[in-house]
Design an enzyme around this catalytic site. Structure first.
Site, PDB file in Angstrom:
ATOM      1  N   SER A   7       0.855  -1.190   0.000  1.00  0.00           N
ATOM      2  CA  SER A   7       0.000   0.000   0.000  1.00  0.00           C
ATOM      3  C   SER A   7       0.885   1.232   0.000  1.00  0.00           C
ATOM      4  CB  SER A   7      -0.876   0.000   1.248  1.00  0.00           C
ATOM      5  OG  SER A   7      -1.378   1.307   1.459  1.00  0.00           O
ATOM      6  N   HIS A  30      -1.300  -1.243  -4.250  1.00  0.00           N
ATOM      7  CA  HIS A  30      -2.578  -0.951  -3.595  1.00  0.00           C
ATOM      8  C   HIS A  30      -2.639   0.555  -3.300  1.00  0.00           C
ATOM      9  CE1 HIS A  30      -6.032  -2.008  -0.939  1.00  0.00           C
ATOM     10  NE2 HIS A  30      -5.571  -1.049  -0.145  1.00  0.00           N
ATOM     11  N   ASP A  32      -4.891   3.629  -1.657  1.00  0.00           N
ATOM     12  CA  ASP A  32      -5.993   3.922  -0.735  1.00  0.00           C
ATOM     13  C   ASP A  32      -6.550   5.315  -1.006  1.00  0.00           C
ATOM     14  OD1 ASP A  32      -6.076   1.575   1.048  1.00  0.00           O
ATOM     15  OD2 ASP A  32      -3.985   2.123   1.401  1.00  0.00           O
ATOM     16  N   MET A  34      -9.238   8.026   0.026  1.00  0.00           N
ATOM     17  CA  MET A  34     -10.083   8.367   1.187  1.00  0.00           C
ATOM     18  C   MET A  34     -10.646   9.774   1.019  1.00  0.00           C
ATOM     19  SD  MET A  34      -7.799   6.937   4.331  1.00  0.00           S
ATOM     20  CE  MET A  34      -6.803   5.446   4.191  1.00  0.00           C
ATOM     21  N   HIS A  63      -8.465   0.973  -3.758  1.00  0.00           N
ATOM     22  CA  HIS A  63      -9.369   0.750  -2.616  1.00  0.00           C
ATOM     23  C   HIS A  63     -10.098   2.067  -2.334  1.00  0.00           C
ATOM     24  CE1 HIS A  63      -9.512  -0.375   1.989  1.00  0.00           C
ATOM     25  NE2 HIS A  63     -10.709  -0.272   1.461  1.00  0.00           N
ATOM     26  N   MET A  65     -12.311   4.272  -0.359  1.00  0.00           N
ATOM     27  CA  MET A  65     -12.950   4.507   0.942  1.00  0.00           C
ATOM     28  C   MET A  65     -13.659   5.848   0.849  1.00  0.00           C
ATOM     29  SD  MET A  65      -9.857   3.014   3.253  1.00  0.00           S
ATOM     30  CE  MET A  65      -8.740   3.114   1.873  1.00  0.00           C
ATOM     31  N   MET A 136     -11.398  -6.105   5.539  1.00  0.00           N
ATOM     32  CA  MET A 136     -10.518  -5.224   6.318  1.00  0.00           C
ATOM     33  C   MET A 136     -10.127  -5.905   7.626  1.00  0.00           C
ATOM     34  SD  MET A 136      -9.960  -2.593   4.505  1.00  0.00           S
ATOM     35  CE  MET A 136      -8.981  -1.717   5.736  1.00  0.00           C
ATOM     36  N   GLY A 144      -0.710   1.463   9.723  1.00  0.00           N
ATOM     37  CA  GLY A 144       0.026   1.289  10.970  1.00  0.00           C
ATOM     38  C   GLY A 144      -0.790   0.851  12.176  1.00  0.00           C
ATOM     39  N   ASP A 174      -6.514  -6.536   4.332  1.00  0.00           N
ATOM     40  CA  ASP A 174      -5.873  -5.215   4.361  1.00  0.00           C
ATOM     41  C   ASP A 174      -5.878  -4.671   5.784  1.00  0.00           C
ATOM     42  OD1 ASP A 174      -5.006  -2.651   3.857  1.00  0.00           O
ATOM     43  OD2 ASP A 174      -6.736  -2.073   2.637  1.00  0.00           O
TER      44      ASP A 174
HETATM   45  C1  DX5 Z   1      -6.201   1.469   5.768  1.00  0.00           C
HETATM   46  C2  DX5 Z   1      -5.777   1.126   4.380  1.00  0.00           C
HETATM   47  C3  DX5 Z   1      -4.644   0.191   4.274  1.00  0.00           C
HETATM   48  C4  DX5 Z   1      -3.355   0.647   4.905  1.00  0.00           C
HETATM   49  C5  DX5 Z   1      -2.720  -0.583   5.479  1.00  0.00           C
HETATM   50  O1  DX5 Z   1      -7.445   2.053   5.731  1.00  0.00           O
HETATM   51  O2  DX5 Z   1      -6.849   0.562   3.655  1.00  0.00           O
HETATM   52  O3  DX5 Z   1      -4.408  -0.192   2.917  1.00  0.00           O
HETATM   53  O4  DX5 Z   1      -2.452   1.255   4.038  1.00  0.00           O
HETATM   54  O5  DX5 Z   1      -1.619  -0.197   6.210  1.00  0.00           O
HETATM   55  P1  DX5 Z   1      -0.881  -1.188   7.214  1.00  0.00           P
HETATM   56  O6  DX5 Z   1      -0.378  -2.330   6.407  1.00  0.00           O
HETATM   57  O7  DX5 Z   1       0.194  -0.341   7.764  1.00  0.00           O
HETATM   58  O8  DX5 Z   1      -1.900  -1.609   8.235  1.00  0.00           O
HETATM   59 ZN    ZN Z   2      -6.422  -0.295   1.636  1.00  0.00          ZN
END
Ligand code: DX5
Ligand code: ZN
Length: 218
Positions: A7, A30, A32, A34, A63, A65, A136, A144, A174
């Site tokens: 990601s 990947h 994200d 948002m 992804h 969101m 998820m 993190g 994820d």
């Molecule tokens: C969180 C994201 C993830 C995120 C995962 O909402 O969808 O893709 O980057 O990060 P780690 O692997 O650090 O949990």
């Molecule tokens: Zn994600």
């Protein structure tokens, strides 16, 4: 074979071209997206996905969101997405179904994503037409966070539904994935692993990707 999808949320956004070249030994990228409404965080949108597309031949796994994602399917498809995930909690069922129709029209692979609160059975109305389900393993919004062990049950349930109704469908997880949790999620039935901080936070990214594969493949 298990696929690894780093990601870029945990990457340096000022150096995305370099950050993409650092994950060449992975399988997918990947991204994200948002909107500050569906989740309490803002990240990147269509122009950034378009730039990423021009710098990599890897599969682009986007992804979303965002609330009512149906509004942006065409734009992300035209920006170069290979696969789009929409959250089941982000719209009414008719909006989700319409978003999947648009993905089909645009020739993009189709996925639905589940927040930790959402039951595995929620995928059933869509499952036969999906290319992937994204479970998820943290609350969406931030990289993190610690892996939610209780999501192993949901992964197992989704795996059983996939095997019954659409065995070609992939199962992505994820959030909080590292070599230890990778093994658990693969044993529960996942076959695509997203990892942000355990890849980009590592001193040697190639080693981190290899360690995830080793963890996943036991
Ligand atoms: C969180 C994201 C993830 C995120 C995962 O909402 O969808 O893709 O980057 O990060 P780690 O692997 O650090 O949990
Ligand atoms: Zn994600």
């Amino acid at each position: 074979m298990v696929k690894i999808a780093p990601s870029i949320l945990s990457a340096d956004f000022c150096n995305l071209a370099r950050e993409l070249s650092r994950i060449r030994t992975a399988d997918w990228v990947h991204v994200d997206v948002m909107d500050g409404a569906f989740v309490p965080n803002l990240t990147v949108g269509v122009p950034v996905v378009k730039s990423i597309r021009s710098h990599t031949d890897m599969e682009l796994d986007i992804h979303l969101m965002i609330d009512k994602p149906v509004r942006y399917i065409k734009a992300f498809a035209q920006a170069g997405a290979d696969l789009l995930s929409v959250h089941l909690e982000a719209d009414h069922p008719t909006g989700i179904a319409r978003a999947l129709d648009l993905m089909e029209e645009c020739g993009v692979r189709k996925a639905v994503a589940l927040r930790p609160i959402t039951a595995a059975q929620a995928v059933l109305p869509y499952l036969e037409r999906l290319d992937m389900v994204l479970v998820m393993t943290v609350e969406p919004g931030f990289g993190g966070q610690p892996f939610l062990e209780r999501q192993l049950d949901t992964i197992g349930q989704v795996r059983r539904l996939i095997d019954q109704y659409n065995p070609a469908c992939q199962l992505e997880v994820d959030g909080g994935i590292n070599p230890v949790t990778a093994r658990k999620v693969v044993q529960a039935g996942a076959n695509v692993l997203v990892a942000g901080s355990s890849v980009y936070g590592a001193p040697d990214i190639e080693l981190a990707i290899a360690a995830l594969r080793e963890g996943a493949e036991g």
